[in-house]
Design an enzyme around this catalytic site. Sequence first.
Site, PDB file in Angstrom:
ATOM      1  N   LYS A  14       0.819  -1.217   0.000  1.00  0.00           N
ATOM      2  CA  LYS A  14       0.000   0.000   0.000  1.00  0.00           C
ATOM      3  C   LYS A  14       0.856   1.272   0.000  1.00  0.00           C
ATOM      4  O   LYS A  14       0.573   2.211  -0.742  1.00  0.00           O
ATOM      5  CB  LYS A  14      -0.921  -0.040   1.230  1.00  0.00           C
ATOM      6  CG  LYS A  14      -1.903   1.085   1.311  1.00  0.00           C
ATOM      7  CD  LYS A  14      -2.892   0.849   2.439  1.00  0.00           C
ATOM      8  CE  LYS A  14      -2.199   0.825   3.798  1.00  0.00           C
ATOM      9  NZ  LYS A  14      -3.166   0.748   4.909  1.00  0.00           N
ATOM     10  N   ARG A  89     -11.568   2.724   9.943  1.00  0.00           N
ATOM     11  CA  ARG A  89     -10.979   1.545  10.545  1.00  0.00           C
ATOM     12  C   ARG A  89     -12.032   0.483  10.870  1.00  0.00           C
ATOM     13  O   ARG A  89     -11.718  -0.687  11.042  1.00  0.00           O
ATOM     14  CB  ARG A  89     -10.264   1.979  11.835  1.00  0.00           C
ATOM     15  CG  ARG A  89      -9.250   1.009  12.352  1.00  0.00           C
ATOM     16  CD  ARG A  89      -8.458   1.612  13.480  1.00  0.00           C
ATOM     17  NE  ARG A  89      -7.418   2.522  13.023  1.00  0.00           N
ATOM     18  CZ  ARG A  89      -6.295   2.143  12.408  1.00  0.00           C
ATOM     19  NH1 ARG A  89      -6.079   0.871  12.173  1.00  0.00           N
ATOM     20  NH2 ARG A  89      -5.400   3.012  12.033  1.00  0.00           N
ATOM     21  N   ARG A 128      12.254 -10.884   4.474  1.00  0.00           N
ATOM     22  CA  ARG A 128      12.796  -9.525   4.575  1.00  0.00           C
ATOM     23  C   ARG A 128      14.025  -9.475   5.490  1.00  0.00           C
ATOM     24  O   ARG A 128      14.032 -10.013   6.584  1.00  0.00           O
ATOM     25  CB  ARG A 128      11.701  -8.590   5.107  1.00  0.00           C
ATOM     26  CG  ARG A 128      12.119  -7.134   5.202  1.00  0.00           C
ATOM     27  CD  ARG A 128      10.942  -6.210   5.217  1.00  0.00           C
ATOM     28  NE  ARG A 128       9.923  -6.595   6.194  1.00  0.00           N
ATOM     29  CZ  ARG A 128       8.669  -6.159   6.166  1.00  0.00           C
ATOM     30  NH1 ARG A 128       8.265  -5.369   5.192  1.00  0.00           N
ATOM     31  NH2 ARG A 128       7.809  -6.528   7.091  1.00  0.00           N
ATOM     32  N   ARG A 163      13.774  -8.481  11.302  1.00  0.00           N
ATOM     33  CA  ARG A 163      13.016  -7.849  12.383  1.00  0.00           C
ATOM     34  C   ARG A 163      12.282  -8.899  13.198  1.00  0.00           C
ATOM     35  O   ARG A 163      11.786  -9.882  12.659  1.00  0.00           O
ATOM     36  CB  ARG A 163      12.008  -6.856  11.816  1.00  0.00           C
ATOM     37  CG  ARG A 163      12.474  -5.434  11.960  1.00  0.00           C
ATOM     38  CD  ARG A 163      11.554  -4.433  11.319  1.00  0.00           C
ATOM     39  NE  ARG A 163      10.165  -4.896  11.219  1.00  0.00           N
ATOM     40  CZ  ARG A 163       9.240  -4.275  10.515  1.00  0.00           C
ATOM     41  NH1 ARG A 163       9.541  -3.198   9.837  1.00  0.00           N
ATOM     42  NH2 ARG A 163       8.011  -4.716  10.478  1.00  0.00           N
ATOM     43  N   ARG A 174      -1.319 -10.761  12.674  1.00  0.00           N
ATOM     44  CA  ARG A 174      -1.632  -9.471  12.039  1.00  0.00           C
ATOM     45  C   ARG A 174      -2.683  -9.644  10.946  1.00  0.00           C
ATOM     46  O   ARG A 174      -3.617  -8.860  10.834  1.00  0.00           O
ATOM     47  CB  ARG A 174      -0.367  -8.852  11.424  1.00  0.00           C
ATOM     48  CG  ARG A 174       0.591  -8.245  12.431  1.00  0.00           C
ATOM     49  CD  ARG A 174       1.515  -7.227  11.774  1.00  0.00           C
ATOM     50  NE  ARG A 174       2.379  -7.777  10.736  1.00  0.00           N
ATOM     51  CZ  ARG A 174       3.605  -8.237  10.953  1.00  0.00           C
ATOM     52  NH1 ARG A 174       4.110  -8.237  12.156  1.00  0.00           N
ATOM     53  NH2 ARG A 174       4.341  -8.698   9.955  1.00  0.00           N
TER      54      ARG A 174
END
Length: 222
Positions: A14, A89, A128, A163, A174
């Site tokens: 996004k 939201r 990542r 991370r 998530r």
Amino acid sequence: MKNIIFLAVQGAGKGTFAKKLKEKYHYAHISTGDILRERAAVEDELGTKIKNMIDNGIFVPNDIIYEAIEYKITQPECEKGYILDGFPRNLEQAKGYDEILNKLGKELGVVINLTIPNELLKQRIIGRRICRDCGAIYNIYNDEFKPKVDGVCDKCGGKLYQREDDNEEAMNTRVKTYFEVTEPIIDYYKEKGVLKTVDSSSNPETVFKEIEKILESDDVNN
Ligand SMILES: [Zn+2]
């Protein structure tokens, strides 16, 4: 240009597309956190109220968020169109936003629902790696973004790290939370006929072209 409500799970890209829209079409990028901080800087009654809430870590209620949104979208920088990111939201906020638009006589525009297959999301997040020294981002599952030497930054030779929340368990949590909260909004906009779903698994140029096509077409009911 049509205003955009951007819905996407974290990792779907996004941010990349919002940035491109900003650069190419001068869209204003609106996130709730930013506009509350911005509104808090205005020295009037509402600004002071918001500043106190932020400073004291108090949850900002919907009616104040609505006031801040209304203020923001009537500013000159939003004249060329704006992207709402992180708002609405939930369903209540989606309805609240409709009321704001009615009051201002503005059109909703289009809701872009950026999707990504779970497997690919997993690769993007779990693969990542970030350079500890210069912050460059790599992906060990993507030939284009893989470091030349394992664990070493191409740019500065720094060590790469992963991370802590870039693991499968945290990612699944998530994703689950995102869908629980977002599903009702998606249904709400689908019924209104303003929802466009874009699959972000192809390369970014192709995905961006698809977004542009949506913005240029007239088949979305306003
Ligand atoms: Zn580096």
